[in-house]
Design a protein around this motif. Structure first.
Motif, mmCIF file in Angstrom:
data_model
loop_
_atom_site.group_PDB
_atom_site.id
_atom_site.type_symbol
_atom_site.label_atom_id
_atom_site.label_comp_id
_atom_site.label_asym_id
_atom_site.label_seq_id
_atom_site.Cartn_x
_atom_site.Cartn_y
_atom_site.Cartn_z
ATOM 1 N N THR A 65 45.420 40.316 56.107
ATOM 2 C CA THR A 65 46.806 39.963 55.824
ATOM 3 C C THR A 65 47.218 40.512 54.234
ATOM 4 N N LEU A 100 49.586 43.416 53.112
ATOM 5 C CA LEU A 100 51.109 43.254 52.278
ATOM 6 C C LEU A 100 50.845 43.880 51.054
ATOM 7 N N ALA A 109 48.754 40.048 45.741
ATOM 8 C CA ALA A 109 48.939 39.593 47.115
ATOM 9 C C ALA A 109 47.735 38.988 47.490
#
Length: 444
Positions: free
Chosen positions: A213, A217, A339
């Motif tokens: 993830t 991102l 991020a």
């Protein structure tokens, strides 16, 4: 009438300290082994490419040569297996990247694929306890390969270069066994632990989810900001994720500081590197050795050398405007760190406490078995294996407790039980050592 269940206590925010993050520790005692092994593999490959006038292919040989960084903490037989698996894993990762790059030019899709591969590399490295440098080097070479212009017909040849350099790295890492066949000083024999069980409910899954993830991102954000090198953001996010939130925060701060100073060093070295192909190769080799020499002292200090090394390797395919490189690297660093920290907060690792429970149960079982052995006949066999099992269980328990202590948003940890089990386990270990010493004395 049943009593209402008591609500679980709310998790408390963890402090994210700044003190001590940049403090230097001692140098790794055996850093020349990986440093000069990788440098030798890279040097041989680069000299061959220079002779052929194809230094633009150095990305592929560097991917294989960097496999020589692994396995130096292990006896020779195990080192040979470890490096062989690293080489095969590198070829597989780079193969996925090159095929993807040849089939699509969609940058957001390539970022997603690079992030998924990075997550798989992280989980595999954690499960196998591969040791330093872990997944970061694999993610660096693989993520870079996703964004190299590629034709499908060229992929087999490029993978052959990766494999050839990897085979050279394997030979360099295992060659000392010919003249010194015993285990090298400082070699470890890591044992299996809770992390090796890659099943539903595994503590590895939240870590993999964080990497996938956060890296995706970061890469997408870098693309949105106009970066021409979004894979740097992917690698930064993957590097930020550590065993828990507290350690990830430390790594994020150290990464930012190291990258700032590394960009300054790159700017200073660039005129020297652009004197010619030989100078470019020598600068890259010097930075690679320096990075290994100082990385153990603190991650930020190692990043000071790794950052310009990565940028210099990019120059092998042709010169690029320095201002654009520096701007992209700085942007990607900030985006990757942001991020990574955001995902650490949002994707919680509540299974860290479950890992402590599992490790605690294993430690109790190992201690009980060892205590039963002590209660048997004085010369009862099996003391060695029982001791090794208990020692590994105690190490796993301590590691699991340390990881969980730095994670947030989870149920309270059984701290008192962990401490009591560690004390009891150490007492049994001491008794086993005394029994073994007495048996040896009697036999002598």
């Amino acid at each position: 009438m049943a009593k209402p269940s008591r609500p679980l206590p709310l998790p408390r925010p963890l402090p994210l300290p700044l003190r001590g993050l940049l403090r230097l520790g001692p140098a790794a005692p055996h850093w020349p082994r990986p440093a000069f092994s990788a440098a030798a593999a890279m040097a041989v490959a680069d000299v061959a490419l220079l002779a052929l006038g194809r230094l633009d292919l150095a990305l592929y040989t560097a991917a294989g040569a960097l496999c020589a960084l692994y396995g130096h903490d292990r006896p020779y037989a195990e080192r040979a297996r470890t490096v062989a698996w690293v080489v095969l894993g590198t070829v597989a990762g780079v193969g996925v990247a090159l095929v993807s790059a040849s089939l699509t030019g969609c940058a957001p899709l390539l970022v997603l694929l690079a992030s998924l591969v990075a997550a798989a590399q992280r989980m595999l490295c954690d499960a196998s306890r591969i040791g330093p440098p872990g997944n970061v080097v694999l993610t660096f070479v693989t993520s870079t390969a996703f964004f190299v212009p590629q034709r499908l017909g060229d992929v087999p040849g490029h993978l052959a270069l990766v494999l050839a350099a990897g085979a050279l790295a394997w030979l360099i890492c295992t060659a000392p066994a010919l003249v010194r066949p015993h285990a090298p000083a400082g070699a470890l024999r890591p044992g299996p632990g809770v992390l090796t069980r890659l099943r539903p409910g595994s503590p590895l899954l939240p870590v993999g989810a964080r990497v996938a993830t956060g890296a995706a991102l970061a890469g997408w954000a870098a693309l949105a900001l106009g970066s021409a090198h979004p894979y740097w953001a992917v690698v930064t996010a993957a590097a930020v994720f550590q065993a828990n939130t507290t350690l990830s925060w430390r790594r994020a701060v150290q990464r930012v500081v190291g990258n700032v100073l590394g960009l300054l060093l790159f700017t200073a070295l660039l005129p020297l590197a652009r004197l010619g192909a030989v100078a470019l190769v020598l600068v890259a080799l010097a930075l690679q050795i320096a990075a290994e020499a100082v990385m153990a002292r603190n991650y930020w200090l190692g990043s000071v050398c790794v950052t310009p090394m990565a940028l210099v390797l990019g120059e092998f395919g042709g010169a690029h405007p320095a201002a654009g490189l520096v701007a992209d690297r700085w942007t990607d660093t900030l985006v990757g760190v942001a991020a990574g920290l955001l995902v650490c907060a949002l994707v919680t690792n509540r299974r860290a406490a479950d890992r402590v429970d599992g490790a605690l149960g294993d430690a109790v079982a190992a201690r009980t078995a060892a205590a039963d052995l002590l209660a048997a006949a004085p010369a009862a066999p099996g003391a060695g294996p029982a001791r090794d099992r208990l020692a590994r269980a105690l190490l796993e328990l301590r590691e699991a407790a340390d990881v969980a202590a730095g994670e947030w948003w989870q149920r309270p940890l059984p701290g008192e039980r962990v401490a009591a089990e560690e004390r009891a386990g150490r007492r049994v270990l001491a008794a086993l050592d005394e029994r073994t010493a007495a048996a040896r004395a009697a036999a002598g």
